[in-house]
Design an enzyme around this catalytic site. Structure first.
Site, PDB file in Angstrom:
ATOM      1  N   CYS A   1      40.081  53.593  36.845  1.00 36.80           N
ATOM      2  CA  CYS A   1      41.137  52.634  36.971  1.00 36.80           C
ATOM      3  C   CYS A   1      42.449  53.619  36.297  1.00 36.80           C
ATOM      4  CB  CYS A   1      41.231  51.360  36.703  1.00 36.80           C
ATOM      5  SG  CYS A   1      39.770  50.586  36.981  1.00 36.80           S
TER       6      CYS A   1
ATOM      7  N   GLU B   1      51.263  46.295  37.716  1.00 33.38           N
ATOM      8  CA  GLU B   1      50.888  47.339  38.454  1.00 33.38           C
ATOM      9  C   GLU B   1      50.921  47.294  40.261  1.00 33.38           C
ATOM     10  OE1 GLU B   1      47.757  49.613  35.782  1.00 33.38           O
ATOM     11  OE2 GLU B   1      46.976  48.493  37.278  1.00 33.38           O
TER      12      GLU B   1
END
Length: 235
Positions: A89, A151
């Site tokens: 990630c 995000e």
């Protein structure tokens, strides 16, 4: 003063990444609106006061037995240390090769770069054309009082047998799991057993998409699941 002390005590590698890496700022429609340091993009004060939203990606890498590679984030990570999460990630950076919009190529380039940085997976093991972008989600999640995430996350799937050599600055542990083993991991996390914690973005993907997409992976029909037009706003 506490913040100054905390920053001074930050791991040197993580500190360098926080101040040198420039994340891509986007609006809620994923249109690029600027760039900002990784540090500022993860300060909850900035996220809340300036509504900073940055582009990210989450890689889900399966081996030829269709087991998913998980990682436990290192203890020195600024956000969500020692939590278990999907394979990798991170963020595409504000640079030409990672800003390419067509077929999410910039994000796929960033994923290849970061798989090497974090897990030591050679670029030739994960060719950019082998990543399948399946969807995008928008979420916000505090890590502690100071840090958090906001995000627009690209969800990338890839099926490859790879060589893994984790970077201890980034990764504390790794494991491959099948669907039943992941369900047991979820049960333990929900029950608070073994101090096991999962990252919030991984949990959102698990709860909303992962198992049905995993079935497509096993059937070889993953392209049928792709929807890059929708931006899923999840909490």
């Amino acid at each position: 003063m506490a913040d100054v002390v905390a920053d001074a005590n930050m791991d040197a590698v993580q500190r360098r990444l926080m101040f040198e890496d420039e994340c891509i700022l986007v609006d809620e429609n994923d249109k690029v609106v600027g760039h900002e340091s990784k540090y500022n993009c993860h300060l909850m004060e900035k996220i809340e006061s300036e509504n900073l939203l940055h582009r990210a990606f989450s890689v889900f890498l399966f081996n030829s037995k269709y087991e998913l590679l998980l990682q436990q984030r290192s203890a020195t990570k600024v956000t969500f240390p020692l939590v278990w999460t999907n394979t990798c990630c991170s963020h595409p950076l504000y640079r030409e090769s990672e800003l390419i919009e067509e077929n999410s190529l910039g994000v796929r380039n960033a994923a290849q770069r970061k798989l090497l940085d974090e897990l030591g997976i050679p670029a030739e093991d994960v060719p950019v054309d082998q990543f399948t972008p399946l969807g995008r989600m928008l979420y916000k999640a505090p890590s502690d009082g100071k840090w958090g995430e906001h995000e627009l996350d690209y969800l990338l799937f890839i099926v490859r047998d790879v060589n893994v050599n984790p970077n201890p600055d980034e990764v504390a542990d790794i494991k491959y799991v099948n669907q039943e083993q992941l369900k047991e991991l979820l049960r333990k996390a929900d029950a608070g057993e073994e101090g096991l914690k999962l990252s919030p973005w991984f949990r959102l993907v698990v709860d909303n998409f992962l198992f049905k997409w995993w079935d497509h992976v096993e059937k070889g029909t993953i392209q049928e699941a792709a929807d890059m037009k929708t931006i899923h706003k999840l909490t």
